[in-house]
Scaffold this active site. Sequence first.
Site, short mmCIF file in Angstrom:
data_model
loop_
_atom_site.label_atom_id
_atom_site.label_comp_id
_atom_site.label_asym_id
_atom_site.label_seq_id
_atom_site.Cartn_x
_atom_site.Cartn_y
_atom_site.Cartn_z
N ALA A 68 0.84 -1.20 0.00
CA ALA A 68 0.00 0.00 0.00
C ALA A 68 0.87 1.25 0.00
CB ALA A 68 -0.91 0.01 1.22
N VAL A 69 0.51 2.18 -0.86
CA VAL A 69 1.20 3.47 -0.94
C VAL A 69 0.13 4.55 -0.92
CG1 VAL A 69 2.67 4.98 -2.35
CG2 VAL A 69 3.15 2.52 -2.22
N GLU A 101 -1.49 -12.26 -3.98
CA GLU A 101 -2.66 -12.22 -4.85
C GLU A 101 -2.87 -10.78 -5.29
OE1 GLU A 101 -3.21 -13.33 -1.56
OE2 GLU A 101 -3.43 -15.49 -1.82
N ASN A 106 -6.30 -5.40 -12.10
CA ASN A 106 -5.35 -4.38 -11.67
C ASN A 106 -4.06 -4.45 -12.50
OD1 ASN A 106 -3.78 -2.51 -10.33
ND2 ASN A 106 -4.33 -3.23 -8.28
N TYR A 113 4.45 -5.93 -10.25
CA TYR A 113 4.93 -7.20 -9.70
C TYR A 113 5.74 -7.97 -10.73
CZ TYR A 113 1.53 -6.10 -6.06
OH TYR A 113 0.83 -5.48 -5.06
#
Length: 152
Positions: A68-69, A101, A106, A113
């Site tokens: 998370a950013v 996951e 997205n 990733y």
Amino acid sequence: MMVVPMAERHLDALAAVERACFHAPWSAAMLREELGRGIFLVAERAGAAVGYVGCQTVLDEGYITNVAVSPACRRQGIARALLAALRQQAAQAGLAFVTLEVRASNAPAIALYTDAGFVPVGTRKRFYTAPTEDAVLMTWYRADGDAPGAAL
């Protein structure tokens, strides 16, 4: 920007990042439960927590719980730096692989990733809710591990 281990002082800011990023965010109390467990790293800018990556570990396996950013800090290389630091610590800890996951829709996260050395290894049908959606299961394998796949 610096990447440091998650500490008590980060929890309130990270809970706010969670609320800004996810429909079912982790609270500060939930994050506190992870202190000293697994690999939880925080990106700090000018002393403020702007993002984090969490990875629970079981034996020689790693499972990313969240990346998370803060929305105001996205597209600045923070998630990339967090993943690089995580891979380094995972290798130092002797983890054979790290898996995660990601929502099938997205595309930016899947690209991130993939660039970080994670490869798609499967699908979890109807894994996400609000809205219901499949998850792509992606895994990074340590370079000197015996498992197939991309390694860094």
